[in-house]
Design an enzyme around this catalytic site. Structure first.
Site, PDB file in Angstrom:
ATOM      1  N   GLU A   1      28.156  59.818  42.297  1.00 24.20           N
ATOM      2  CA  GLU A   1      26.779  59.387  42.076  1.00 24.20           C
ATOM      3  C   GLU A   1      26.408  58.348  43.122  1.00 24.20           C
ATOM      4  O   GLU A   1      27.255  57.866  43.880  1.00 24.20           O
ATOM      5  CB  GLU A   1      26.591  58.857  40.653  1.00 24.20           C
TER       6      GLU A   1
ATOM      7  N   HIS B   1      14.717  54.584  37.769  1.00 28.06           N
ATOM      8  CA  HIS B   1      15.498  55.757  38.148  1.00 28.06           C
ATOM      9  C   HIS B   1      14.644  56.639  39.050  1.00 28.06           C
ATOM     10  O   HIS B   1      13.472  56.897  38.753  1.00 28.06           O
ATOM     11  CB  HIS B   1      15.922  56.530  36.900  1.00 28.06           C
TER      12      HIS B   1
ATOM     13  N   ARG C   1      21.802  48.004  38.828  1.00 30.24           N
ATOM     14  CA  ARG C   1      23.013  48.587  38.226  1.00 30.24           C
ATOM     15  C   ARG C   1      23.560  49.733  39.057  1.00 30.24           C
ATOM     16  O   ARG C   1      22.836  50.642  39.456  1.00 30.24           O
ATOM     17  CB  ARG C   1      22.689  49.089  36.816  1.00 30.24           C
TER      18      ARG C   1
END
Length: 526
Positions: free
Chosen positions: A112, A228, A366
């Protein structure tokens, strides 16, 4: 007087990990505002980051976490959590064989954004959160009681001890009930629903953070909201999350004519840190372009990502066409209630774990798949503290229930207006002009005192909490005159590395901007 040993507010991965790890001699009560599975953890498509690959090491995971967090992280928090990650994965595996493995029985590790190695452990392809939550629920024992559709809105305090001793809650019929606990744990998640574009469950409105603030707890880093990059975007609305793991398998972001948009933007291209990808997509959307996730390079997409395929089909999109329309939306709060690694807050007896807490792990942004990891870590560590403790706080003789109180209406904005204005003014790109405009708009609405909340409906209290959280985010964003991670200001577009350690700590009536060697106090208008 009867009371619970442990009172948990919320039902995500951190809450259920805590409940599952507590000794059976502890009386545990979980209160959740909806159903036990309606939480962001249950929706998590991604996985859990852990350095368990043959070429990986926790030191690499540590470095990637700091880089993604733009070095705003608490280094010791990062070190302890990433070092524990392989053990947490093995612990879950021993409880249930839920993680995806190859034919040789080894974990299938995914890639990721901003990770330097394949280290993402998945379950059911893109159903990790669902499977972990269901496993933890199955491990709960008879000492754990779960009460659903209970809206907690106030922390009960023993002021003499500066101690939280319970909570006040409303049932669906308006009845008010008081719950007491030796340990009160907030595990209510973040505040994604403050934004019109979001991946968050409808219940995620910042309740725990608002309650903690009103009780006098310290709140920190509220300006850092992660957006996101890839939410399914149809007819001007976001309809669900398209996991970053899709890009990890080879999908790329393109314009309608197929032009890749991340080439030349960052060395990791489509797997750049989320704030960079989100800002890039935002710029294209602002200039009238549509952005798509080109998934043609992903082998066996429907098998690898069954949940995402189902979301697309539910919204009339055929993934076999190879393109998914996307837009960025709010996804995760890096800030929250200031805690240590175990979850201790600045109020005795009150703990916060999961997304509602800020341990310093995530810094300004994050790293992908570190959130379920943090929840598992905090739940386990807090259970160890409680299991070994013989703490016996003093409790006054307070009632357990209050008769229904006639409701009154508050002068409040419509929730949709809050969401739209937060997205436009305190969203992906911010500026002094937009932030001050939002603060002035919010100042029209008076936040009732905590002892006045009994007389409002759960809907009005939710709106009050959303206004309060909007204040905290806006005020913190005004105070940070730089761009870092999830906080981007067009009038201060660069990182101010001379003040990289600065944290904005807010508690009732004060805002403290803390550097290593100085403390500046200012009044917070709410």
């Amino acid at each position: 007087m009867e009371l619970d040993d442990v009172l948990i507010i919320g039902s995500g991965v951190a809450a259920l990990q805590l409940a599952a790890c507590l000794n059976r001699d502890k009386n545990v009560r979980i209160l959740t505002k909806s159903t036990v599975t309606e939480a962001n953890s249950y929706l998590a498509q991604g996985g859990i980051a852990a350095a368990i690959g043959i070429h990986d090491d926790p030191s690499k995971h540590f470095s990637d976490t700091l880089e993604a967090g733009r070095f705003h992280n608490d280094n010791e928090s990062v070190r302890q959590i990433v070092n524990e990650a392989p053990f947490l994965i093995n612990d879950i595996s021993m409880k249930g064989n839920i993680f995806d493995k190859d034919q040789g029985g080894d974990f299938l590790l995914g890639m990721e954004g901003a990770h330097s190695e394949k280290r993402i452990v998945h379950s059911g392809g893109d159903a990790t959160g669902k499977n972990v939550i269901e496993l933890l629920i199955s491990k709960l024992t008879e000492n754990v009681k779960i009460e659903e559709n209970v809206f907690v809105y106030e922390l009960l305090l023993n002021r003499e001890q500066n101690r939280c001793i319970g909570v006040k809650a409303k049932h669906q019929d308006g009845t008010i009930q008081l719950f007491y606990g030796k340990y009160v744990i907030l595990a209510t998640g973040g505040c994604g629903q403050l934004y019109s574009f979001t991946s968050s469950a409808e219940t995620v409105t910042g309740d725990g953070i608002a309650m903690a603030y009103l009780a006098g707890a310290e709140i920190v880093d509220m300006e850092f909201i992660q957006f996101h990059p890839t939410l399914l975007y149809i007819d001007g609305e976001t309809r669900g999350l398209i996991s970053e793991a899709v890009r990890g398998e080879g999908a790329i972001l393109v314009t309608s004519d197929g032009t890749p948009i991340m080439d030349g933007v960052h060395p990791f291209k489509d797997l750049a840190p989320r704030h960079i990808v989100s800002q890039t997509i935002f710029d294209y959307l602002q200039n009238g372009h549509e952005i798509f996730l080109d998934i043609k390079a992903v082998k066996n997409f429907e098998k690898r990502f069954p949940s995402i395929t189902a979301i697309c089909r539910e919204n009339g999109l055929n993934v076999s066409e190879g393109k998914i329309p996307v837009a960025p939306g709010s996804h995760f709060l890096m800030g929250g209630i200031r805690t240590d690694l175990v979850g201790r807050t600045s109020i005795n007896g009150l703990f916060a774990i999961g997304e509602t807490a800020c341990t310093g792990l995530h810094g300004a942004n994050r790293l992908a798949s570190n959130s379920l990891l943090e929840g598992l870590y905090q739940g386990k560590k807090l259970s160890e503290l409680i299991n070994l403790s013989s703490d016996k706080p003093l409790f006054p003789e307070w009632p357990f229930s209050i008769k229904q109180i006639p409701e009154r209406k508050a002068f409040l904005p419509d929730i949709n207006v809050i969401q739209d204005l937060m997205m436009k003014r305190v969203g992906i790109v911010r500026s002094k002009m937009l932030l001050e405009k939002q603060r002035n708009w919010l100042n029209q609405f008076t936040i009732p005192e905590v002892n006045e909340l009994d007389s409002y409906s759960t809907q009005d209290i939710t709106t009050i909490f959303m206004c309060l959280i909007a204040h905290l985010i806006t005020e913190s964003a005004i105070g940070r005159t730089e761009s870092r991670g999830g906080h981007f200001r067009s009038d201060y577009p660069y990182e101010d590395n001379e003040n990289w350690c600065k944290k904005i700590i807010i508690h009732k009536q004060k805002r403290e901007v803390a550097n290593e060697n100085e403390l500046i106090e200012a009044t917070l208008t709410t």
